[in-house]
Design an enzyme around this catalytic site. Structure first.
Site, short mmCIF file in Angstrom:
data_model
loop_
_atom_site.label_atom_id
_atom_site.label_comp_id
_atom_site.label_asym_id
_atom_site.label_seq_id
_atom_site.Cartn_x
_atom_site.Cartn_y
_atom_site.Cartn_z
N SER A 645 0.81 -1.21 0.00
CA SER A 645 0.00 0.00 0.00
C SER A 645 0.85 1.27 0.00
O SER A 645 0.30 2.36 -0.16
CB SER A 645 -0.93 0.00 1.21
OG SER A 645 -0.20 0.08 2.41
N LYS A 688 -6.48 4.85 7.99
CA LYS A 688 -5.32 5.62 7.52
C LYS A 688 -5.66 7.11 7.43
O LYS A 688 -4.89 7.97 7.88
CB LYS A 688 -4.88 5.10 6.16
CG LYS A 688 -4.25 3.72 6.20
CD LYS A 688 -3.94 3.22 4.80
CE LYS A 688 -3.27 1.84 4.83
NZ LYS A 688 -3.01 1.31 3.48
#
Length: 800
Positions: A645, A688
Site C-alpha cells: 500500500s 489511515k
C-alpha cells in the site's frame, strides 16, 4: 491528465436513509429466524443435514464473530424437530464373559423403564430369595433330604454289622474308624484266647473279617456319591424353590418385554444365575452380596425418553473421553476395580441418530481426539476404550464393552485457514467432511436489506434482553455495520461486535433513564469502545506531537513524503502516518529497499519495490539502461513493513529525489501501483485517513491538508464525523487518483506530462525533469565506464 476533484462529505460516508425504516422502535418488528444474506450457508446446512450417505459431514467455515455456532445450533434444532427420536442404549452384564458387557438397543423411553424394572427385580430378589430359603417348607424338605442321606448311610453300616454278628464277629467303632474282631457268647474274644484257636478256626475267622472289611470299604466309598446325589437333589430343590419364587416376577417381565428378544434372553440368564448362586442368597447373614445383585441391573448409557426429534449436541471440550465415553474405576481396600455400571457414554453416544457440533480448533488441540472421531466415523461404531489401552500404554485388565453402531452427523466449526490446512494435510478429511458451508463475511447493503437487517437487530436486542431501539439508533448501527465491513455497499456479518454495541448502548440508555436505545446511546457505545482501546494510539500520537517521531504536515521537501500504515493490536486497529524518504545518484539501475536489506520488509513489500523499479525503467529509460542507484526507507520504523500500500508514495518520493523537485508535506499518500503506473485499491483506508487527520489536528489547525488514495477505494470510505466536518468546511481534502501522474501533480503542483511521439516529455513538466536527471546520471555512468576502460587499456599496455 485531468486532476480529480476532492471528495464531498456525501462521498466519504454512506448514510442510512431513515425514511426506509418503517417502524418507530424495534418492538414492532418480528424476529428473524435465520440471518439474512447467508443463503449459501443455509443451503449447505440443509443439504448436509439431510444427506444420509457416508462421509457427508459438514465443516462450517468462516471468521470468528459471525455467529456460526448460534446459527448452526438454531438451524439444526429446527431441522431435527422433524426427525424421529433415536433409540436408547444400555449395557448389561454378560454372564458368559464378564469382561465384555453386552449393549442393548431399545426404543426411546424403554431404556428408562427397563432400568426401573431391573432395579425392582433386584430389590425383590434381595428379600424374596432369602425368605424362600427360610420358609418352613424349604427347611422341612431340606431336613428330609439330609435325614434320608443319614438313614441310608446308617442302614448300610447296620447291614454289615448284622452280617458280622451272624458270623460271631463284632464291628467295633474306634477313633481310626471301624474294625472287626471275633466274639463268643456275645463278647469279644481276648487276644490270648484267640491264640488257642486252631488254624482252621483262625483261617475261617480271618476270611470272614476280610470279607466284611471289603464290604465296609465298598460301603464307605459310596458315601461321597451319596452326598453328591443329595447335593444334586438339594440343588434341584433350590432350583425348584427359586423357580417358584421367580416364576411370577420374571414371568411378568418376560411377557412385558417379549418384543425384545435380547431382554428375554437376559431375564433367562438372570434366572439361571440366581439358581447357580442360590447358596449365596441363603448363606449370607446380611443378605445376598451387592456385587451379585448388581449384575442384574442396567447401565442406561443413552436416555432419549425426554428427547423431541433428533438430538443436537454441542461438545465444548471434545477430548477422547468426552467424545467416545470412558470406563471409570473405584477404589476398594486400596485396589481399583470396575464393572459395567461404571461405563459412561460420550457426546457421540448422546448425539447418535442426530447431530454433533464440535469446534474444530478445540478438537485438534486435544490429544488423539481427532483420530478418535475419525475412527468412529470410518467404522460406524463406538468402542469405549481408554487411551492407554487403545495405544498399548497400559496392560491392566479392563472391560471391553460391546461396540455400539453409530449414525451421527458431525458439524465442525472453524475458520477458513483451518479448513484449507486440513484439506491439504489430512488425507482422511475430505472423505469424512464432504459438505462445505462457507459463511459470508459481509452482506449486500441495498434498499431490500435495510428491513431484514433491522429485523436482525431487533432479534438480537430481544435475545440480549435489551431495550428496543428507535429507528435512528438502528440507522446508526447499520452505518457502523458498513464501517465494520469497510465498504459502503456492504454490511458486516460479524454479529458479535454488533451485539456488544447493542449491549453497551443499553447500558448507557439505563444511565440516561431512557426507555429505548437512541442514536446517542449507540454513538456513545461506539466512542467508548474506541476510547478503551486507544491507549497505544494516543501514545503514538503524543510521540508525533512532541517531535520524537518526525512527521511534517506543512511545507515542501525533496525526497520525503508521508505514507500511511495501519497498526492492528488485538481487536483494535488505527492508522498512523510514516515518513518515507529516498535518495538517488548515478548507478546501475539498482533500487535498494533498506527495509528488505535490514530484514524488516516482507515479501509483498519487496515485490512492490521491484515493480517500482521496473516502472522507472520502462517509463524513463526507453530502450537504454536505467542508470540509477537509489534507496528507500521508512524512517523511525522498527517493527517491520509488509504490504504494497506504500508503493505509490515510494514511487512519488523516489521521483522527487531523482528530479530534486519538492513534494507537499500537507498530503499523505496511500495506494498500490502496478508496472504501468495504474493505482490499485488497498485496505484500511478509513483508519489511515483518520490517523493522518488526527496527527494534523494535534499539530495545529487543520487547514489545507489531505490524503491521496486510489479511486477504487472511494466506495470503501465510512469516515468519522470529525473528518467529514473538516471536509465540509474545506479544511481537509481527499483526492481519488487512478494513475501515478495524478498523484505527482497533486504533490508537486506541476504537470506530470505525457511523452510525445518522439518519446520526450513536455518542457517544464515533472516527468521531463526526472528524465533529464536520469540522462545526466547515464552520462556520468558512461564517463566512469570509459575511464575504467582506458585505465584497463593502459594497464594492458604497460604489461606489454
Amino acid at each position: 491528465m485531468v486532476l480529480p476533484s476532492p471528495l464531498t462529505p456525501e462521498q466519504v460516508y454512506h448514510r442510512c436513509p431513515v425514511d426506509q425504516l418503517d417502524f418507530d422502535t424495534t418492538d414492532s418488528l418480528e424476529d428473524l429466524d435465520l440471518p439474512c444474506g447467508q443463503e449459501r450457508v443455509l443451503r449447505a446446512l440443509e443439504f448436509g443435514a439431510g444427506m444420509r450417505a457416508d462421509g457427508f459431514n459438514l465443516f462450517v467455515l468462516g471468521p470468528s464473530g459471525t455467529g456460526k455456532h448460534e446459527l448452526v445450533e438454531r438451524f439444526l434444532a429446527n431441522y431435527a424437530e422433524q426427525q424421529p427420536v433415536p433409540s436408547d442404549w444400555c449395557h448389561v452384564h454378560n454372564f458368559e464373559f464378564a469382561d465384555r458387557p453386552r449393549s442393548m438397543r431399545l426404543a426411546a423411553g424403554e431404556g428408562r423403564q427397563f432400568k426401573k424394572d431391573m432395579n425392582d427385580l433386584s430389590g425383590e430378589l434381595r428379600t424374596a430369595i432369602p425368605a424362600t430359603f427360610e420358609s418352613e417348607e424349604y427347611q422341612a424338605r431340606l431336613q428330609e433330604l439330609q435325614e434320608e442321606m443319614t438313614k441310608r448311610q446308617h442302614q448300610s453300616l447296620f447291614d454289615i454289622q448284622e452280617e458280622a454278628n451272624a458270623n460271631n464277629i463284632a464291628m467295633i467303632t474306634t477313633p481310626a474308624g471301624f474294625t472287626f474282631a471275633p466274639k463268643r457268647n456275645g463278647e469279644v474274644i481276648d487276644p490270648e484266647e484267640y491264640k488257642n484257636f486252631s488254624d482252621e478256626e483262625k483261617a475261617l475267622v480271618e476270611s470272614k473279617i476280610e470279607e466284611l472289611q471289603k464290604q465296609l470299604q465298598q460301603t464307605i466309598q459310596q458315601f461321597p456319591r451319596l452326598r453328591k446325589e443329595v447335593r444334586e437333589r438339594v440343588h434341584g430343590l433350590n432350583e425348584e424353590m427359586v423357580q417358584l419364587t421367580l416364576g411370577g416376577p420374571i414371568g411378568e417381565l418376560r411377557e412385558k418385554w417379549r418384543h425384545q428378544p435380547a431382554i428375554v434372553d437376559f431375564l433367562d440368564a438372570i434366572r439361571e444365575d440366581v439358581v447357580e448362586h442360590a447358596e449365596a442368597f441363603q448363606d449370607n447373614e446380611n443378605g445376598p452380596p451387592t456385587g451379585l445383585l448388581g449384575r442384574y441391573k442396567v447401565n442406561l448409557l443413552v436416555d432419549n425418553a425426554d428427547t423431541t426429534g433428533a438430538p443436537v449436541i454441542y461438545e465444548d471440550l471434545p477430548n477422547h473421553q468426552h467424545l467416545a465415553g470412558q470406563i471409570e474405576h473405584r477404589t476398594r481396600q486400596g485396589t481399583l476395580y470396575t464393572d459395567f455400571t461404571l461405563i459412561k457414554g460420550g457426546s457421540v453416544h448422546r448425539a447418535n441418530g442426530g447431530y454433533l457440533i464440535v469446534d474444530a480448533r478445540r478438537i485438534l488441540s486435544q490429544p488423539m481426539a481427532w483420530e478418535s472421531l475419525k475412527r468412529i466415523l470410518f467404522s460406524g461404531e463406538i468402542r469405549i476404550e481408554s487411551l492407554e489401552r487403545l495405544y498399548g500404554l497400559a496392560s491392566t485388565i479392563s472391560l471391553q464393552p460391546e461396540p455400539i453402531p453409530v449414525s451421527v452427523k458431525v458439524v465442525l466449526l472453524g475458520d477458513r485457514m483451518l479448513y484449507y490446512l486440513l484439506s491439504h494435510y489430512d488425507p482422511d478429511f475430505l472423505d469424512l467432511f464432504k459438505v462445505e458451508a462457507d459463511f459470508e463475511d459481509d452482506l449486500d447493503r441495498d434498499g431490500d436489506s435495510y428491513g431484514l437487517y433491522a429485523r436482525m437487530i431487533a432479534t438480537m436486542a430481544r435475545q440480549l434482553k435489551c431495550r428496543p431501539l428507535d429507528r435512528e439508533a438502528v440507522a446508526r448501527l447499520i452505518e457502523q455495520a458498513s464501517r465494520l465491513a469497510a465498504d459502503q455497499r456492504k454490511l458486516t456479518a460479524h454479529d458479535r461486535v454488533l451485539k456488544d454495541i447493542v449491549s453497551e448502548a443499553d447500558h448507557w440508555a439505563t444511565q440516561a433513564d431512557s426507555t429505548t436505545i437512541e442514536m446517542v446511546h449507540i454513538q456513545r457505545a461506539i466512542d467508548e469502545r474506541e476510547f478503551r482501546a486507544s491507549r497505544v494510539r494516543e501514545r503514538s500520537r503524543e510521540q508525533i506531537a512532541r517531535g520524537v517521531v518526525m512527521i511534517a504536515t506543512e511545507g515542501e521537501m525533496v525526497g520525503q513524503v508521508n505514507g500511511l500504515s495501519v497498526l492492528k493490536l488485538g481487536a483494535s486497529m488505527f492508522g498512523q502516518p510514516t515518513r518515507i524518504t529516498a535518495t538517488a545518484r548515478p548507478g546501475r539501475g539498482q533500487v535498494v529497499d533498506i527495509e528488505r536489506e535490514a530484514k524488516l520488509g516482507g515479501p509483498i513489500h519487496s515485490k512492490a519495490v521491484m515493480i517500482l523499479s521496473r516502472f522507472l525503467a520502462s517509463q524513463y529509460a526507453g530502450d537504454g539502461e536505467l542508470s540509477l542507484s537509489a534507496s528507500l526507507a521508512f524512517e523511525q520504523s522498527y517493527g517491520g513493513v509488509e504490504g504494497d500500500s506504500a508503493s505509490v508514495a515510494e514511487t512519488c518520493v523516489l521521483l522527487s529525489a531523482i528530479s530534486r523537485l519538492p513534494l507537499r508535506q500537507a498530503f499523505a499518500v496511500t495506494g498500490s501501483m502496478n508496472q504501468h503506473g495504474e493505482i490499485q485499491a488497498v485496505g484500511g483506508v478509513n483508519e489511515k485517513i483518520e490517523g493522518f487527520f488526527d496527527v494534523c489536528r494535534e499539530a495545529g489547525k487543520v487547514h489545507g491538508q489531505g490524503v491521496i488514495l486510489p479511486a477504487s477505494n472511494v466506495e470503501h470510505l465510512m469516515l468519522n464525523a470529525a473528518v467529514r466536518q473538516a471536509i465540509s468546511d474545506g479544511d481537509f481534502s481527499i483526492y481519488p487518483v487512478s494513475h501515478i501522474n495524478q498523484a505527482i501533480e497533486l504533490l508537486t503542483g506541476k504537470k506530470a506530462g505525457q511523452p510525445g511521439e518522439n518519446g520526450e516529455f513536455p518542457e517544464a513538466s515533472f516527468n521531463r525533469a526526472v528524465a533529464e536527471r536520469l540522462f545526466r546520471f547515464a552520462e556520468v555512468s558512461k564517463k566512469q565506464d570509459d575511464g575504467e576502460g582506458s585505465s584497463d587499456r593502459n594497464g594492458d599496455t604497460g604489461h606489454d
